[in-house]
Design a protein around this motif. Structure first.
Motif, PDB file in Angstrom:
ATOM      1  N   GLY A   1      22.408  40.326  28.688  1.00 17.94           N
ATOM      2  CA  GLY A   1      22.651  39.609  29.853  1.00 17.94           C
ATOM      3  C   GLY A   1      21.388  39.299  30.421  1.00 17.94           C
TER       4      GLY A   1
ATOM      5  N   LYS B   1      27.615  41.028  32.900  1.00 14.96           N
ATOM      6  CA  LYS B   1      27.577  40.731  33.959  1.00 14.96           C
ATOM      7  C   LYS B   1      26.843  41.589  34.887  1.00 14.96           C
ATOM      8  CE  LYS B   1      30.649  37.284  34.122  1.00 14.96           C
ATOM      9  NZ  LYS B   1      30.085  35.832  34.433  1.00 14.96           N
TER      10      LYS B   1
ATOM     11  N   GLU C   1      23.450  40.501  34.473  1.00 17.64           N
ATOM     12  CA  GLU C   1      23.121  39.301  35.044  1.00 17.64           C
ATOM     13  C   GLU C   1      22.895  39.356  36.584  1.00 17.64           C
ATOM     14  OE1 GLU C   1      26.202  37.035  33.766  1.00 17.64           O
ATOM     15  OE2 GLU C   1      25.193  36.192  31.926  1.00 17.64           O
TER      16      GLU C   1
ATOM     17  N   LYS D   1      25.486  40.226  38.516  1.00 14.49           N
ATOM     18  CA  LYS D   1      26.777  39.714  38.965  1.00 14.49           C
ATOM     19  C   LYS D   1      27.757  41.009  39.126  1.00 14.49           C
ATOM     20  CE  LYS D   1      26.315  35.056  37.318  1.00 14.49           C
ATOM     21  NZ  LYS D   1      26.583  34.100  36.114  1.00 14.49           N
TER      22      LYS D   1
ATOM     23  N   GLU E   1      31.695  40.500  40.084  1.00 13.89           N
ATOM     24  CA  GLU E   1      32.648  39.941  38.780  1.00 13.89           C
ATOM     25  C   GLU E   1      32.758  40.955  37.799  1.00 13.89           C
ATOM     26  OE1 GLU E   1      31.731  36.208  37.128  1.00 13.89           O
ATOM     27  OE2 GLU E   1      30.437  35.458  38.602  1.00 13.89           O
ATOM     28  N   ALA E   2      31.889  41.837  37.689  1.00  8.79           N
ATOM     29  CA  ALA E   2      31.911  43.128  36.894  1.00  8.79           C
ATOM     30  C   ALA E   2      33.155  43.886  37.304  1.00  8.79           C
ATOM     31  CB  ALA E   2      30.918  44.072  36.502  1.00  8.79           C
TER      32      ALA E   2
ATOM     33  N   TYR F   1      36.391  42.295  36.867  1.00  6.58           N
ATOM     34  CA  TYR F   1      36.953  42.442  35.244  1.00  6.58           C
ATOM     35  C   TYR F   1      37.743  43.717  34.954  1.00  6.58           C
ATOM     36  CZ  TYR F   1      34.377  37.943  33.887  1.00  6.58           C
ATOM     37  OH  TYR F   1      34.112  36.906  33.776  1.00  6.58           O
TER      38      TYR F   1
END
Length: 452
Positions: A82, A306, A309, A311, A314-315, A318
């Protein structure tokens, strides 16, 4: 926080399937060939199928120790990926390979010099011990190439390069199937080797697999394919950082694999028909379980990336999707698994008692599947990808040792219960684990950034 729609994010499922489907295919190929191995050995009789099954349990224990090392490393790899840190990926893989080779040396020596002792842990049947020891001694040279291959395969998964593993597995295991046929039964100029032939076929295929993986990875300059200096760039500081995160994973896999070893011991010491049925059930069920292995490993890569990165929201989304999606998929797996029981008499040359027990085990397994699917997604796909490795020990192994194994042992050795009841007890932990997994996901404490 609003709960994300189960099927609303097409990009998530597109990305997941891009990674997960090749992993599923690789594991399906592996399972099909393993099933073919079991069928071929099964043509020799109940003793042989029990002996090879127990010999493979030693390899299974070895495999899970390596998987613990490489899974701990995969947490770093996905988050390095990432960040775009290729040097970190290579250093991490080199460290995993070093540890794997050390473990391989120990297991190889034990399998060569003490095979009867290892098989004797599981079975008291002298015929099973003799056949299993012969199989294990020939199998021993396959440990080293497998150690290197596994580290590379899991690293390639974490950097979203999964197709090579499929090709290598297909080549090697197809070769294994052909050699099994030739060497087990002595076709043409080949001698009749029985269980030793099955082991020799596995050794040859493992070396072929390793050669294909490394040659292609370096020829195509994939991210993990570094020079020896880059692979050995780790130092004591990195080792300490690695073990702080990976040791719980290694410990978890070790405890879990020893738990599976205890399951085999319980069935083996119940009677030979019970362990033969257990081996058949596990072999056939792998044909559908590969779906959940693929989903768990696929989403682990996405979540780790993620997190790397930055984020994190978003993780978390998911994580919510995969833990709701996997149990739904398990219903389809059950509809495939149950009809397979009708084919057992045509492919396994075992007595009617073994077939009856196997059918009963399949029914119990299907009832447990939705719970097992959730737990696979929550542990491999979410908690481990998020670096929540200490919790995984409690989640994955504590209930096995506290609930499932004692119940199974009591059912077998104290109450002399039917084999399907013992198998039900062995699977009794799954429903409790679901409650524990739901609680952990809701707290949000599973997510840790380990590379920043």
């Amino acid at each position: 926080m609003k709960k994300p729609s189960l099927f609303g994010d097409k990009e998530f499922y597109r990305s997941l399937l891009t990674i997960a489907v090749p992993i599923m295919l690789q594991n399906l190929i592996n399972s099909l060939v393993n099933m073919l191995d079991t069928i071929m050995i099964g043509r020799l009789g109940t003793v042989e199928i029990a002996a090879v099954g127990l010999g493979n349990q030693v390899f299974f224990l070895y495999n899970l120790f390596l998987f613990g090392i490489c899974s701990g490393g995969a947490i770093f790899t996905a988050q390095f990926w990432g960040k775009g840190d290729v040097q970190g990926i290579r250093k991490n893989m080199g460290f995993c390979m070093t540890l794997n080779v050390m473990v391989a040396a120990v297991y190889t020596l034990a399998a060569v010099f003490f095979p009867e002792t290892l098989i004797g842990i599981y079975s008291r049947d002298p015929l099973v011990i003799e056949a299993g020891a012969a199989y294990l001694k020939v199998l021993a040279p396959s440990f080293a190439p497998f150690a290197l291959s596994l580290a590379l395969v899991l690293t390639l998964r974490s950097v979203e390069r999964v197709r090579l593993a499929i090709a290598a597995t297909l080549i090697a295991l197809s070769l294994n199937a052909v050699l099994n046929y030739l060497l087990i039964f002595g076709i043409g100029p080949f001698p009749v080797m029985g269980v030793r032939g099955a082991a020799l076929a596995t050794v040859i295929s493992r070396y072929v697999e390793a050669i294909v993986l490394f040659v292609v990875s370096y020829a195509r300059h994939y991210a993990p394919a570094g020079r020896l200096k880059e692979l050995l760039a780790f130092n004591m500081a990195y080792a300490g950082r690695f073990f702080r995160l990976a040791l719980p994973v290694i410990f978890n896999e070790g405890l879990w694999s020893m738990g599976v070893t205890m399951q085999n011991l319980i069935f083996a010491r119940t009677h030979t028909d019970a362990i033969a049925a257990f081996n058949i059930t596990n072999t056939v069920s792998q044909l559908t379980w590969v779906v959940f292995i693929g989903l768990g490993n696929g989403v682990a890569v996405l979540i780790g990336k993620k997190i790397g990165e930055g984020k994190e929201q978003e993780a978390r989304e998911y994580a919510s999707r995969i833990t709701r999606f996997s149990p739904v998929v398990s219903i389809g797996a059950i509809l495939i698994l149950l009809p397979l029981t009708q084919l057992l008499p045509f492919v396994f040359n075992v007595n009617p008692s073994v077939l009856a027990i196997t059918t009963q085990m399949f029914i119990v397994l299907c009832c447990a599947y939705p719970f097992r699917a959730f737990n696979m997604a929550a542990m491999i796909g979410v908690c481990r990808a998020g670096g929540d490795t200490v919790f995984c020990i409690i989640y994955d192994t504590a209930l096995m040792w506290i609930v499932a194994l004692p119940l199974g042992a009591i059912a077998s050795f104290v109450f002399k219960a039917p084999v399907w009841v013992i198998y039900l007890c062995i699977n009794g932990e799954e429903m409790i684990k679901v409650l524990l997994g739901i609680w952990r996901l809701r707290t949000g404490k599973w997510l840790h950034n380990v590379v920043n």
